[in-house]
Enzyme design. Structure first.
Site, PDB file in Angstrom:
ATOM      1  N   ARG A 172      13.740 -25.971 -34.514  1.00  7.84           N
ATOM      2  CA  ARG A 172      12.617 -26.902 -34.528  1.00  7.84           C
ATOM      3  C   ARG A 172      12.616 -27.769 -33.266  1.00  7.84           C
ATOM      4  NH1 ARG A 172      11.691 -30.318 -39.883  1.00  7.84           N
ATOM      5  NH2 ARG A 172      10.740 -28.328 -40.504  1.00  7.84           N
TER       6      ARG A 172
ATOM      7  N   GLU B 121      11.379 -17.888 -38.541  1.00 11.89           N
ATOM      8  CA  GLU B 121      10.558 -17.606 -39.719  1.00 11.89           C
ATOM      9  C   GLU B 121      10.895 -16.236 -40.308  1.00 11.89           C
ATOM     10  OE1 GLU B 121       8.791 -19.541 -41.403  1.00 11.89           O
ATOM     11  OE2 GLU B 121       8.683 -21.240 -40.042  1.00 11.89           O
TER      12      GLU B 121
ATOM     13  N   GLN C 283      13.223 -14.960 -47.675  1.00 11.28           N
ATOM     14  CA  GLN C 283      14.160 -14.617 -48.746  1.00 11.28           C
ATOM     15  C   GLN C 283      15.572 -15.152 -48.511  1.00 11.28           C
ATOM     16  OE1 GLN C 283      12.937 -13.016 -51.404  1.00 11.28           O
ATOM     17  NE2 GLN C 283      10.937 -12.778 -50.460  1.00 11.28           N
ATOM     18  N   THR C 284      15.721 -16.133 -47.616  1.00 11.37           N
ATOM     19  CA  THR C 284      17.044 -16.648 -47.277  1.00 11.37           C
ATOM     20  C   THR C 284      16.958 -18.167 -47.124  1.00 11.37           C
ATOM     21  OG1 THR C 284      17.331 -14.597 -45.992  1.00 11.37           O
ATOM     22  CG2 THR C 284      19.038 -16.252 -45.768  1.00 11.37           C
TER      23      THR C 284
ATOM     24  N   LEU D 115      22.676 -10.834 -43.267  1.00  8.40           N
ATOM     25  CA  LEU D 115      21.486 -11.600 -43.642  1.00  8.40           C
ATOM     26  C   LEU D 115      20.653 -10.900 -44.710  1.00  8.40           C
ATOM     27  CD1 LEU D 115      19.933 -13.242 -40.435  1.00  8.40           C
ATOM     28  CD2 LEU D 115      20.499 -14.350 -42.591  1.00  8.40           C
ATOM     29  N   GLY D 116      20.876  -9.604 -44.900  1.00  6.37           N
ATOM     30  CA  GLY D 116      20.149  -8.872 -45.939  1.00  6.37           C
ATOM     31  C   GLY D 116      18.719  -8.544 -45.564  1.00  6.37           C
ATOM     32  N   TYR D 117      18.036  -7.794 -46.442  1.00  6.57           N
ATOM     33  CA  TYR D 117      16.642  -7.385 -46.218  1.00  6.57           C
ATOM     34  C   TYR D 117      16.507  -6.825 -44.799  1.00  6.57           C
ATOM     35  CZ  TYR D 117      15.870 -10.114 -50.454  1.00  6.57           C
ATOM     36  OH  TYR D 117      15.939 -10.595 -51.723  1.00  6.57           O
TER      37      TYR D 117
ATOM     38  N   TYR E  55       1.949 -15.087 -44.160  1.00  8.79           N
ATOM     39  CA  TYR E  55       2.701 -16.332 -44.069  1.00  8.79           C
ATOM     40  C   TYR E  55       3.243 -16.556 -42.661  1.00  8.79           C
ATOM     41  CZ  TYR E  55       6.504 -19.529 -43.866  1.00  8.79           C
ATOM     42  OH  TYR E  55       7.336 -20.539 -43.449  1.00  8.79           O
TER      43      TYR E  55
ATOM     44  N   ASP F 235       4.744 -20.838 -48.043  1.00 10.31           N
ATOM     45  CA  ASP F 235       5.979 -20.198 -48.494  1.00 10.31           C
ATOM     46  C   ASP F 235       6.334 -20.725 -49.886  1.00 10.31           C
ATOM     47  OD1 ASP F 235       6.881 -22.774 -48.064  1.00 10.31           O
ATOM     48  OD2 ASP F 235       8.530 -22.213 -46.734  1.00 10.31           O
TER      49      ASP F 235
ATOM     50  N   CYS G   6       8.713 -39.490 -53.081  1.00  7.59           N
ATOM     51  CA  CYS G   6       7.680 -38.571 -52.579  1.00  7.59           C
ATOM     52  C   CYS G   6       6.462 -39.341 -52.058  1.00  7.59           C
ATOM     53  CB  CYS G   6       7.253 -37.617 -53.696  1.00  7.59           C
ATOM     54  SG  CYS G   6       5.981 -36.441 -53.180  1.00  7.59           S
TER      55      CYS G   6
ATOM     56  N   CYS H 261       0.110 -36.925 -57.607  1.00  6.80           N
ATOM     57  CA  CYS H 261       0.670 -35.674 -58.131  1.00  6.80           C
ATOM     58  C   CYS H 261       0.335 -35.498 -59.613  1.00  6.80           C
ATOM     59  CB  CYS H 261       2.182 -35.649 -57.929  1.00  6.80           C
ATOM     60  SG  CYS H 261       2.951 -34.136 -58.553  1.00  6.80           S
TER      61      CYS H 261
END
Length: 366
Positions: A24, A40, A45-46, A83-85, A123, A141, A203, A209
């Site tokens: 960032r 991103e 999924q992580t 990291l998978g996927y 996304y 997301d 918040c 909300c």
């Protein structure tokens, strides 16, 4: 009358509480599209906690989109291992090559242009367009789904509720700070509007909300029940050579764990019978069955692999399409976590003591 949610309230909160993340840009700094895009893809999924060390190592190894595009696919897969996927890693590499070949090393700055690149869906296109280029795009997301379904008490189940969630995000979107708004929504979901025990008192959208007003925060978002996958079975063959090497091969580029390294295995099927495992072995020899199988859960199905071990003399050649890799060099192979479990179950690998062959002359190989 309940007050309306305002983007300004969220941005005021974000300016004070924004997370410091390695990908960032700091306030006032122009984001690097390459770093935004890579993060991103990794974050799909992580969790942020899991991604941070991988991201930092990945950027050190591939500091630019050109460096990533020019790297061998095996090197990219090895850097991704854990990291998978793994289809994400293949798409990441293909996308970097497309950016270099078709866009002269510069990422498109619109959602439409980004969507045309390999591996970039709705996304990711929205997130990169908003964060890297300040385009008025919705990046929805899991964190954003949770925030928006609670804010507006959206009772529709996911994934069917996503078009309405996107509509609500776009209605709130400030056209002067869309990138900050996208990141603020993500931060709010990750740190305040958490799945359990949300910190509603902190918040910035506490007053408007709808879920909080009804006292039903934790009942949103609502999700359609998942269908349980059918367990598949198979055999994995861990062959150790006397010089401290293990037999590996590379999986086909396409499909599950595509392009990753593995010990030889049988097919993974719901009706797999161990009685016929010998015909799936890489060499006709005596194999020893390990009592406890390895169990692993993929997104769509659980897997149970029965592990067989064997040993061969030092000068044994690998069968066609396979290779022997020294245990000391195993870290350089793109082994997914499933295969590390298999090698560990065979007694050749320990997550605590790194690489060892139990009871052999290579017990202390590092």
């Amino acid at each position: 009358m309940t007050p309306e949610a305002r983007a300004a309230d969220l941005l005021t909160w974000y300016d004070r509480h924004r997370r410091a993340l390695p990908w960032r840009a700091v306030a006032g700094e122009r984001p690097d599209p390459y770093r935004v895009w890579a993060s991103e893809i990794m974050l799909q999924q992580t969790t942020v906690t899991a991604v941070k060390p991988y991201y930092e190592r990945f950027m050190a190894r591939f500091p630019t989109v050109q460096a990533l595009a020019e790297a061998p696919s095996e090197e990219v897969m090895q850097a991704w291992a854990g990291l998978g996927y793994y289809s994400r890693a293949r798409n990441l590499h293909a996308c970097a090559q497309a950016v270099m070949e078709s866009h002269r090393g510069r990422f498109p700055d619109t959602e439409e242009g980004l969507r045309a690149l390999p591996g970039i869906g709705a996304y990711t296109a929205g997130a990169v367009a908003a964060i890297a280029f300040d385009r008025p795009a919705a990046a929805v997301d899991g964190n954003v789904e949770r925030v928006m379904t609670r804010l507006f008490a959206i009772a529709d189940e996911l994934p069917g509720a996503r078009p309405l969630i996107r509509e609500k995000v776009l209605a709130l979107l400030p056209h002067d700070r869309p990138g900050d708004f996208a990141q603020a929504l993500m931060d709010l979901g990750a740190t305040i509007c958490t799945p359990r025990s949300p910190a509603c008192g902190l918040c910035p959208w506490r007053a408007p909300c709808q879920a909080r007003i009804a006292g039903m925060q934790e009942s949103f978002p609502r999700k359609a029940p998942k269908k349980a996958g059918v367990t598949r079975y198979g055999a994995a063959f861990v062959l150790a050579r006397a010089d401290g090497a293990v037999l590996l091969r590379t999986r086909p580029a396409k499909g599950l764990l595509g392009g990753m390294a593995e010990v030889p295995t049988s097919e993974w099927r719901a009706d797999y019978e161990l009685d016929g495992a010998a015909q799936d072995a890489p060499l006709p020899m005596s194999w020893t069955q390990v009592v406890e199988p390895v169990r692993h859960v993929f997104t769509h199905f659980p897997l149970e692999l029965t592990v067989f071990t064997g040993s061969v003399p030092e000068r044994t050649q690998a069968p066609a399409g396979m290779r022997f890799t020294k245990l000391a060099d195993l870290a350089g192979e793109p082994l997914p976590s499933l295969m590390l479990k298999v090698v560990e179950r065979a007694g050749l690998y320990s997550s605590k003591t790194r690489y060892v062959i139990v009871g052999s002359s290579t017990d202390h190989l590092k």
